[in-house]
Design a protein around this motif. Structure first.
Motif, PDB file in Angstrom:
ATOM      1  N   ASP A  18       0.889  -1.139   0.333  1.00 17.77           N
ATOM      2  CA  ASP A  18      -0.266  -0.272   0.169  1.00 17.77           C
ATOM      3  C   ASP A  18       0.603   1.341  -0.268  1.00 17.77           C
ATOM      4  O   ASP A  18       2.051   1.213  -0.010  1.00 17.77           O
ATOM      5  N   ASP A  19       0.521   2.400  -0.499  1.00 21.92           N
ATOM      6  CA  ASP A  19       0.745   3.355  -0.607  1.00 21.92           C
ATOM      7  C   ASP A  19       2.173   3.941   1.353  1.00 21.92           C
ATOM      8  O   ASP A  19       3.056   4.244   0.773  1.00 21.92           O
ATOM      9  N   LYS A  58      -4.341  -0.187 -10.726  1.00 20.70           N
ATOM     10  CA  LYS A  58      -3.943   0.547 -10.345  1.00 20.70           C
ATOM     11  C   LYS A  58      -5.022   1.008  -9.416  1.00 20.70           C
ATOM     12  O   LYS A  58      -5.897   1.508  -8.745  1.00 20.70           O
ATOM     13  N   ARG A  59      -5.856   1.194 -10.989  1.00 18.52           N
ATOM     14  CA  ARG A  59      -7.048   1.891 -10.521  1.00 18.52           C
ATOM     15  C   ARG A  59      -7.563   0.885  -9.740  1.00 18.52           C
ATOM     16  O   ARG A  59      -9.179   0.997  -8.978  1.00 18.52           O
ATOM     17  N   ASN A  60      -7.980  -0.753  -9.816  1.00 16.58           N
ATOM     18  CA  ASN A  60      -8.816  -2.236  -9.299  1.00 16.58           C
ATOM     19  C   ASN A  60      -8.295  -1.254  -7.971  1.00 16.58           C
ATOM     20  O   ASN A  60      -9.441  -1.414  -6.947  1.00 16.58           O
ATOM     21  N   LEU A  61      -7.347  -0.766  -7.099  1.00 13.88           N
ATOM     22  CA  LEU A  61      -6.730  -0.804  -6.007  1.00 13.88           C
ATOM     23  C   LEU A  61      -7.462   0.698  -5.198  1.00 13.88           C
ATOM     24  O   LEU A  61      -7.789   0.714  -4.272  1.00 13.88           O
ATOM     25  N   LYS A  62      -7.913   1.477  -6.006  1.00 12.92           N
ATOM     26  CA  LYS A  62      -8.417   2.053  -5.936  1.00 12.92           C
ATOM     27  C   LYS A  62     -10.376   3.134  -5.520  1.00 12.92           C
ATOM     28  O   LYS A  62     -10.211   3.135  -4.757  1.00 12.92           O
ATOM     29  N   GLU A  63     -10.296   1.598  -6.348  1.00  9.90           N
ATOM     30  CA  GLU A  63     -11.654   1.318  -6.281  1.00  9.90           C
ATOM     31  C   GLU A  63     -12.673   0.168  -5.269  1.00  9.90           C
ATOM     32  O   GLU A  63     -13.674   0.398  -5.944  1.00  9.90           O
ATOM     33  N   ASN A  64     -11.697  -0.323  -5.082  1.00  3.28           N
ATOM     34  CA  ASN A  64     -12.382  -2.043  -4.018  1.00  3.28           C
ATOM     35  C   ASN A  64     -11.291  -1.253  -3.019  1.00  3.28           C
ATOM     36  O   ASN A  64     -10.417  -1.516  -2.685  1.00  3.28           O
ATOM     37  N   LYS A  65     -12.145  -2.248  -2.100  1.00  2.79           N
ATOM     38  CA  LYS A  65     -10.988  -2.460  -1.234  1.00  2.79           C
ATOM     39  C   LYS A  65     -11.076  -4.671  -0.363  1.00  2.79           C
ATOM     40  O   LYS A  65     -11.772  -5.489  -0.817  1.00  2.79           O
TER      41      LYS A  65
END
Length: 298
Positions: A18-19, A58-65
């Motif tokens: 994670d970030d 990257k996109r999926n990480l931001k949109e889902n838990k």
């Protein structure tokens, strides 16, 4: 993105940090959510997927838990524990290092006019907090060499310098541990650099998108808290574009290949008297934007 290989409950997985770089998620959990095929290893991921996949991740990480694990609850392994081919190495690729070993037995005094290539066997590589065996039956002159490692992400031959970055998957740290007496005895470097546990790697692979090209990163190595090596990859004699283009002339580089780019001054062999590694020593290999790889001598 920061990729890693880790062990959790006796199962080895590929993960993404994670970030905050304090937690990891299983890469396969995200791939399944994208209806992509699961992977069995970092090499498998590099083989199967491309830069577009990383954008989707990257996109999926931001949109889902997803389910995250604390780094405290896992064991970080070498990002690529079993390289598919020998690691490609460069010797004397920083002027200050070439100068510090000039005049030593078995070394010449010249700054290289062409890259000095050799290979290193790592099967397996070791990871974060792992122990480097001392092999005291055959050596008492174990040395350290922090190096920036390049992971190839696309097959290529006769690569032009201006196109090199598109063939890179990412970067990691390798400590090119060396038995100096074996190097001298055998008049070449393969044997002295290929003993078991002589390839610490990690702690992560950093995706190339995280690091501007050309790559200019601080690189350091400390022994028991004493700073020994301190430079920047901008000081490479032969830079990354030159290395990859040159190696690929008539020789195909393949996905998952690992190239280490040389070490700066400050190795144990460069001191008078020598400062070789001893049992219990703590080695911290640091490269800016990648992290710190910590290992111990048996």
């Amino acid at each position: 993105m920061y990729f890693c290989t880790y062990n959790y409950k006796e199962v080895e997985e590929v993960g993404i940090l994670d970030d905050s770089k304090t937690r990891v998620i299983s890469l396969n959990e995200i791939l399944i959510n994208l209806n992509y095929e699961k992977v069995s290893s970092m090499n498998d991921f590099i083989d199967k997927y491309d830069e577009n996949t990383i954008i989707q991740l990257k996109r999926n990480l931001k949109e889902n838990k997803f389910t995250y694990l604390s780094l405290d609850d896992i064991k970080l392994c070498a990002p690529i524990p079993y390289p598919k081919r020998n690691i490609i190495c460069l010797g004397k690729n920083y002027i200050d290092h070439a100068n510090e070993i000039a005049g030593l037995p078995g070394a010449d005094n010249e700054i290289p006019r062409f890259p000095i290539y050799f290979s290193k066997l790592a099967f397996p590589a070791i990871g974060q907090n792992d122990i480097i065996l001392n092999h005291k039956i055959i050596t008492d002159k174990i040395d350290y060499e922090v190096e920036l490692a390049i992971i190839i992400g696309k097959d290529g031959i006769n690569i032009k310098k201006e196109n090199v970055e598109e063939y890179i998957f990412g970067y990691t740290i390798i400590n090119d541990i060396s038995a100096r007496n074996l190097q001298r005895k055998h008049s070449q470097w393969f044997r002295g650099k290929s003993l078991e546990t002589f390839c610490p790697m990690g702690p992560y692979i950093v995706c190339k998108s995280q690091i501007p090209f050309p790559v200019e990163l601080d690189i350091k190595c400390s022994i028991n808290g004493e700073l020994r090596q301190n430079s920047n990859t901008r000081n490479l004699i032969f830079d990354i574009s030159y290395i990859i283009s040159d190696l690929s002339k008539g020789m195909k580089l393949k996905k998952g290949d690992i190239i280490i780019t040389g070490t700066p001054a400050g190795v144990g062999l460069g001191f008078k008297p020598y400062k070789m590694l001893h049992s219990g020593d703590v080695i911290e290999s640091y490269i800016e934007k990648i992290g710190t790889l910590i290992n111990y001598i048996e």
